[in-house]
Design a protein around this motif. Structure first.
Motif, short mmCIF file in Angstrom:
data_model
loop_
_atom_site.label_atom_id
_atom_site.label_comp_id
_atom_site.label_asym_id
_atom_site.label_seq_id
_atom_site.Cartn_x
_atom_site.Cartn_y
_atom_site.Cartn_z
N ARG A 152 -57.74 20.89 -6.19
CA ARG A 152 -58.20 22.24 -6.51
C ARG A 152 -57.29 22.92 -7.53
NH1 ARG A 152 -59.39 22.37 -0.80
NH2 ARG A 152 -57.36 23.31 -0.37
N LEU A 153 -55.99 22.70 -7.39
CA LEU A 153 -55.03 23.33 -8.30
C LEU A 153 -55.18 22.79 -9.72
CD1 LEU A 153 -52.75 25.40 -8.30
CD2 LEU A 153 -51.15 23.56 -7.78
N LEU A 154 -55.42 21.49 -9.85
CA LEU A 154 -55.57 20.90 -11.17
C LEU A 154 -56.84 21.37 -11.88
CD1 LEU A 154 -54.30 17.29 -10.46
CD2 LEU A 154 -53.35 18.85 -12.14
N GLN A 155 -57.80 21.83 -11.12
CA GLN A 155 -59.03 22.34 -11.73
C GLN A 155 -58.93 23.83 -12.06
OE1 GLN A 155 -60.93 19.86 -12.44
NE2 GLN A 155 -59.78 18.50 -11.07
N SER A 156 -57.81 24.46 -11.70
CA SER A 156 -57.66 25.90 -11.90
C SER A 156 -56.83 26.18 -13.16
CB SER A 156 -56.96 26.53 -10.69
OG SER A 156 -55.58 26.19 -10.69
N ALA A 157 -56.71 27.45 -13.47
CA ALA A 157 -55.87 27.88 -14.60
C ALA A 157 -54.71 28.72 -14.10
CB ALA A 157 -56.71 28.66 -15.61
N GLU A 158 -54.29 28.46 -12.87
CA GLU A 158 -53.24 29.25 -12.25
C GLU A 158 -51.93 29.14 -13.02
OE1 GLU A 158 -50.98 29.48 -7.90
OE2 GLU A 158 -52.99 28.63 -8.07
N GLU A 159 -51.24 30.27 -13.17
CA GLU A 159 -49.97 30.28 -13.88
C GLU A 159 -48.94 29.43 -13.13
OE1 GLU A 159 -46.73 33.54 -15.62
OE2 GLU A 159 -48.53 34.19 -14.55
N GLY A 160 -48.17 28.66 -13.88
CA GLY A 160 -47.18 27.79 -13.25
C GLY A 160 -47.78 26.58 -12.57
N ARG A 161 -49.01 26.24 -12.95
CA ARG A 161 -49.72 25.14 -12.30
C ARG A 161 -48.97 23.83 -12.38
NH1 ARG A 161 -55.28 22.84 -14.74
NH2 ARG A 161 -53.78 22.31 -16.36
N ASP A 162 -48.38 23.53 -13.52
CA ASP A 162 -47.70 22.25 -13.71
C ASP A 162 -46.61 22.04 -12.66
OD1 ASP A 162 -49.35 22.31 -15.84
OD2 ASP A 162 -47.82 21.91 -17.35
N ILE A 163 -45.76 23.06 -12.49
CA ILE A 163 -44.66 22.94 -11.54
C ILE A 163 -45.18 22.85 -10.11
CG2 ILE A 163 -42.63 24.12 -10.60
CD1 ILE A 163 -42.18 25.31 -13.38
N LEU A 164 -46.20 23.65 -9.80
CA LEU A 164 -46.77 23.61 -8.45
C LEU A 164 -47.37 22.23 -8.16
CD1 LEU A 164 -48.56 27.09 -8.37
CD2 LEU A 164 -46.56 26.41 -7.04
N CYS A 165 -48.07 21.68 -9.14
CA CYS A 165 -48.69 20.37 -8.96
C CYS A 165 -47.63 19.29 -8.72
CB CYS A 165 -49.52 20.00 -10.18
SG CYS A 165 -51.11 20.86 -10.27
N GLN A 166 -46.57 19.34 -9.48
CA GLN A 166 -45.53 18.32 -9.31
C GLN A 166 -44.90 18.41 -7.93
OE1 GLN A 166 -42.77 18.19 -12.59
NE2 GLN A 166 -44.40 18.37 -14.11
N GLY A 167 -44.68 19.64 -7.44
CA GLY A 167 -44.12 19.80 -6.10
C GLY A 167 -45.03 19.25 -5.03
N ILE A 168 -46.33 19.57 -5.13
CA ILE A 168 -47.30 19.07 -4.15
C ILE A 168 -47.41 17.55 -4.23
CG2 ILE A 168 -49.75 19.09 -3.50
CD1 ILE A 168 -49.83 21.97 -4.59
N PHE A 169 -47.38 17.05 -5.46
CA PHE A 169 -47.52 15.61 -5.63
C PHE A 169 -46.34 14.87 -5.00
CE2 PHE A 169 -47.40 11.58 -7.94
CZ PHE A 169 -48.72 11.19 -7.80
#
Length: 306
Positions: A145-162
């Motif tokens: 869901r996060l990767l399909q969004s335009a949320e600010e700071g998405r890259d860092i959030l995605c890496q943490g979740i991953f």
């Protein structure tokens, strides 16, 4: 479906190379949700990116480099790059699946302490399966869901979740190979075909000479190196694998105890009961009764449907 049939399927189906990351993605990985009845390829395929493939609702068989692993609703696979693979569903289609792809460069961000996980990701065909892990399911859906969004700071959030998601695979790897250390990576690779053979034949008699042949070792060298690698003999490893499979079937299916005994390679249910109770302290029926649910697969289905 037998291993020989799987190998036949692999020879007959065309092998397709698929380029997932085109170089213009905003992150070093990408998630895709495939709708009912679809997948990226209708045949055996490979791509340089590794992937995590999550099947929320369906069961079937994952084909990987000529081998097969069954999956149930809620299971997921971590598949290294350049590994030929394809999910085959038990029904004529599927209810949808979620796949997260990541480039080889992202593997460098995995902590050094997970050297064994990094070794698996660098080895074609050495997939890891998570069976009904609710926390991992939540993470992969959140990541998608996060990767399909335009949320600010998405890259860092995605890496943490991953990285949290990878921690589940790292733990599963340690559970499967509790005596693994960096020095033994070479031995793990040497015994990969042997382990594939063991786990594909837990329901039947396992031919020990066939284990030696698949490892390319004499009987004495096999026994010595197998115990060095896994801390137990091959016979003990097989018994543990059968018991773990029986526990999984007890909590995730409604099969009768006798049926589970046969499915796990025990020709005499009474012997299975004795071995199980000696290992766990309770009978198979008591073990099942003590569980609060029929397993994580049901929890995941409830979660997905909520």
């Amino acid at each position: 479906m037998t291993n020989s049939e799987i190998l036949f399927v692999n020879r007959k189906l065309p092998h397709v190379d698929v380029n997932i990351l085109k170089g213009n993605e905003p992150t070093p990985f990408v998630a895709r949700k495939y709708d009912k009845g679809t997948h990226i390829a209708e045949c055996i395929h490979q791509h340089p990116e590794a992937e995590v493939c999550f099947m929320p609702w369906d069961s079937g068989i994952m084909l990987m480099d000529g081998m097969e692993q069954s999956f149930c609703p809620g299971d997921m696979f971590l598949i290294p790059g350049n590994t030929y693979h394809h999910p085959v569903f038990n029904t004529s289609g599927n209810k949808g699946l979620v796949v997260v792809y990541f480039s080889s460069g992202f593997i460098d961000q995995i902590p050094p302490a997970w050297f064994d996980l990094k070794a698996v990701l660098a080895s074609r065909g050495a997939a890891i399966k998570l069976e009904g892990n609710l926390d991992a399911a939540r993470l992969i859906l959140k990541l998608e869901r996060l990767l399909q969004s335009a949320e600010e700071g998405r890259d860092i959030l995605c890496q943490g979740i991953f990285l949290q998601l990878m921690s589940h695979f790292a733990l599963e790897l340690r559970l499967q190979y509790p005596h693994l250390n960096q020095k033994k990576n070479t031995l793990i690779k040497k015994f990969s075909k042997t382990l594939d053979y063991i786990h594909a034949n837990l329901s039947s008699d396992i031919d020990l000479p066939e284990l030696y042949r698949r490892a390319g070792l004499s009987r004495s060298r096999f026994c010595e190196q197998f115990k060095e690698c896994f801390g137990v003999s091959a016979a003990q490893y097989i018994q543990t694998a059968r018991l773990e499979k029986s526990k999984y079937l007890l909590v995730s299916t409604r099969l009768l105890v006798n049926e589970i005994a046969y499915a796990c390679g025990y020709n005499w249910p009474s012997f299975f009961n004795r071995v199980f109770k000696k290992s766990t302290g309770v009978s198979p029926s008591e073990f099942r009764q003590n569980e609060k649910s029929l397993g994580e697969n049901i929890k995941i289905q409830e979660f997905i449907g909520s």
